[in-house]
Design an enzyme around this catalytic site. Structure first.
Site, mmCIF file in Angstrom:
data_model
loop_
_atom_site.group_PDB
_atom_site.id
_atom_site.type_symbol
_atom_site.label_atom_id
_atom_site.label_comp_id
_atom_site.label_asym_id
_atom_site.label_seq_id
_atom_site.Cartn_x
_atom_site.Cartn_y
_atom_site.Cartn_z
ATOM 1 N N GLY A 268 0.803 -1.218 0.000
ATOM 2 C CA GLY A 268 0.000 0.000 0.000
ATOM 3 C C GLY A 268 0.837 1.270 0.000
ATOM 4 N N THR A 269 1.837 1.316 0.839
ATOM 5 C CA THR A 269 2.651 2.529 0.933
ATOM 6 C C THR A 269 3.331 2.830 -0.401
ATOM 7 O OG1 THR A 269 3.007 2.343 3.304
ATOM 8 C CG2 THR A 269 4.680 3.541 2.061
ATOM 9 N N GLN B 25 -8.007 -0.809 2.867
ATOM 10 C CA GLN B 25 -8.936 -1.360 3.865
ATOM 11 C C GLN B 25 -10.223 -1.850 3.225
ATOM 12 O OE1 GLN B 25 -8.278 -1.807 7.063
ATOM 13 N NE2 GLN B 25 -6.373 -0.647 7.218
ATOM 14 N N THR C 186 13.081 -7.271 -9.872
ATOM 15 C CA THR C 186 12.533 -8.604 -10.137
ATOM 16 C C THR C 186 11.224 -8.776 -9.388
ATOM 17 O OG1 THR C 186 14.754 -9.469 -10.405
ATOM 18 C CG2 THR C 186 13.020 -11.074 -9.963
ATOM 19 N N ASN D 223 -8.783 4.008 7.408
ATOM 20 C CA ASN D 223 -8.142 2.903 8.116
ATOM 21 C C ASN D 223 -8.381 2.916 9.620
ATOM 22 O OD1 ASN D 223 -6.357 5.235 7.659
ATOM 23 N ND2 ASN D 223 -4.989 4.156 9.039
ATOM 24 N N CYS E 19 0.486 2.351 12.577
ATOM 25 C CA CYS E 19 1.605 3.146 12.077
ATOM 26 C C CYS E 19 1.901 4.336 12.966
ATOM 27 C CB CYS E 19 1.328 3.652 10.678
ATOM 28 S SG CYS E 19 0.897 2.330 9.563
#
Lengths: 135, 400
Positions: free
Chosen positions: B72-73, B195, B253, B150, B341
């Protein structure tokens, strides 16, 4: 699993957090205490209040009770501070005024750096109460 | 170890056993580098492209519009900095209660010359589409609004906001054409759906979004994997440089096992979300009802219905959230203050503050988020211990 069973804070913080000493259970009655001091704000997330009974002859702290709104370390550091100043027949006011945040942190077996300010509040609340007592 | 009751699914989820099974062959058997041209590489390439097709089918996009990332970040950063790199300057619209992986990149851009509008979210935690409409300008390059918040789980009217943006573009199309600039500004609409993925409609056509962030670790998939949906025609300039993987937008990769796992997780979520939504909504409302009825001075944060079926966020007055979390932890219950977080930060939740509430609500907020393993008996256990925890902490508290 040893690491995760070790608590987020030290054992001493844990002890004072889950079994805090000397918090004020019932609201004070009449002249139960000689002075009261308060520090902190809801904005910063910690408020501490201390009630103190002093022996007028010896200037020793006979009783110190507190209430704290805050995180685990705020609660634990107030509890630890109250133990330091009331054990062994109570500290003299002037000696108690010399207690530094580092003394409280040492008693708690260390604190995470970002939580250091919580312990600063305990000695500040005490100084507030004594300022009120002496004015 | 004592039995744990996990009530923090918004922080992260355990792996669904079916996901783990799907990933198994990718570790040592089908381990090839998808960029190579021989057998193992072709096989890995096929795994990725199959995954892309399956996900595209579920969100109703083209496969080439799926850019796999580390989560997500990274997806949010790619959407935001990718747009900023393209346009160099301009205006960005977001909300006051985005996840930090949207808010902080945008704050960084603001410091570096972009103009930013942070929309109010009202007392219920829902953005009004007409507020977006009012703020749109010809120089707006990006609108980023979280699909479901969130911390408090409130669901934003994404299709309505998408419509407002589309109408604005059409009204300004002529001006854009006349300007003749190749880098015409085009109010790209991004949503962070991390979310929402497990529960809500993910059809990008219906949502009217140009970019959408999804991650694996909230939907019983692996951690360290996610994707950014980027609609054809949306121009991004990459934030990392290296090989030409992922449409030249994300070098490195590819994480094939995680991509296969993410795809399986999204497939399962898509198939089971309807039933799970019904089950969890009932459980959520039962929990909220008991919290408010049985503990004095507890207030629900966010709209009571327009919220994720698994989100319970309350402010317990007179008690600091971290203390409640640690007492519950001691009784075997896992939950959060605000978002995981920010638990390292001493600031009150920016989400609760965005609702226009006092500091005491912010410091006293606590989030429970339900998931697959939770049953009514888990809630009953919490309701057996929590009232006494609150009573004790209130007894100690300096706020009465």
């Amino acid at each position: 699993m040893k690491d995760v069973d070790n608590w987020y804070y030290s054992d001493s913080v844990k002890k004072h957090f889950f079994h805090p000493k000397n918090f004020l259970n019932d609201d004070p009655r009449g002249r139960e205490f000689d002075t009261v001091g308060e520090i902190g704000s809801v904005a910063c997330g910690d408020i501490m209040k201390m009630w103190i009974k002093v022996d007028p002859k010896t200037e020793r702290i006979r009783k110190l009770k507190w209430r704290t709104f805050g995180c685990a370390t705020a609660i634990a550091s107030t509890s630890a501070f109250s133990e330091i100043v009331t054990e062994k027949g109570g500290m003299k006011i002037d000696d108690a005024l010399k207690i530094t945040p580092q003394d409280i942190i040492k008693r708690l077996g260390g604190l995470p750096p970002r939580k250091m300010h919580c312990s600063v509040l305990a000695d500040q609340a005490f100084k507030e109460a004594i300022k009120n007592y002496r004015s | 170890m004592k039995k744990r009751i996990y009530l923090d699914h918004a922080a992260t989820t355990y792996l669904d056993p079916r996901v783990k099974k799907a990933m198994e062959r990718c570790w040592s058997d089908d381990f090839g580098n998808p960029s190579t041209i021989y057998h193992e590489g072709r096989k890995a390439k096929r795994d990725i492209e199959e995954s892309r097709k399956i996900i595209a089918g579920i969100i109703r996009s083209h496969p080439d519009e799926i850019i796999f990332t580390s989560g997500g970040t990274e997806s949010n950063n790619l959407a935001i900095f990718g747009s900023a790199n393209k346009y160099k300057k301009g205006h960005i619209i977001t909300t006051k209660f985005e996840h930090h992986s949207v808010l902080n990149p945008i704050k960084f851009l603001e410091k570096n010359g972009f103009n930013v509008t942070y929309l109010d979210v009202g007392k219920d935690g829902i953005v009004e589409p007409h507020n977006v409409e009012r703020e749109l300008r010809p120089e707006t390059i990006l609108v980023s609004i979280i699909y479901a918040n969130n911390e408090i789980g409130t669901i934003q009217p994404i299709p309505e906001i998408g419509k407002v943006i589309k109408d604005f573009r059409e009204a300004h199309l002529e001006a854009l054409l006349l300007s003749g600039s190749k880098a015409s500004k085009w109010a790209v609409f991004h949503t962070d759906a991390c979310q929402a993925t497990g529960y809500l409609d993910m059809d990008v056509e219906k949502l009217g979004v140009d970019m959408m962030t999804v991650n694996g670790s909230k939907v019983y998939g692996p951690k360290g994997i996610g994707f950014l949906y980027v609609k054809r025609g949306v121009k991004l300039i990459p934030v990392m440089y290296g090989g030409e993987q992922e449409n030249k937008l994300r070098p490195g990769t590819e994480n094939v096992p995680a991509i296969v796992g993410l795809t399986e997780a999204i497939k399962i979520a898509d198939k089971e979300k309807k039933e799970e939504m019904k089950r969890l909504t009932a459980l959520r409302d039962y929990f909220i009802g008991r919290l408010i009825k049985e503990i004095p001075n507890v207030f629900l944060n966010g709209h009571p219905q327009k919220r994720l079926p698994n989100n319970i966020n309350v402010s317990i007055m007179g008690v600091e959230g971290e203390s409640t979390v640690l007492y519950l932890d001691n009784f075997g219950v896992s939950c959060s203050t605000g978002s995981a977080c920010t638990s390292d930060s001493l600031e009150p939740s920016h989400v609760i503050m965005a609702l226009g509430k006092d500091y005491e609500y912010g410091h006293g907020s606590i989030r429970f988020s339900l998931g697959k393993v939770n049953k009514k008996s888990d809630i009953d256990y919490v309701m057996k211990i929590l009232p006494n925890i609150v009573k004790k902490l209130r007894l100690i508290s300096a706020i009465k």
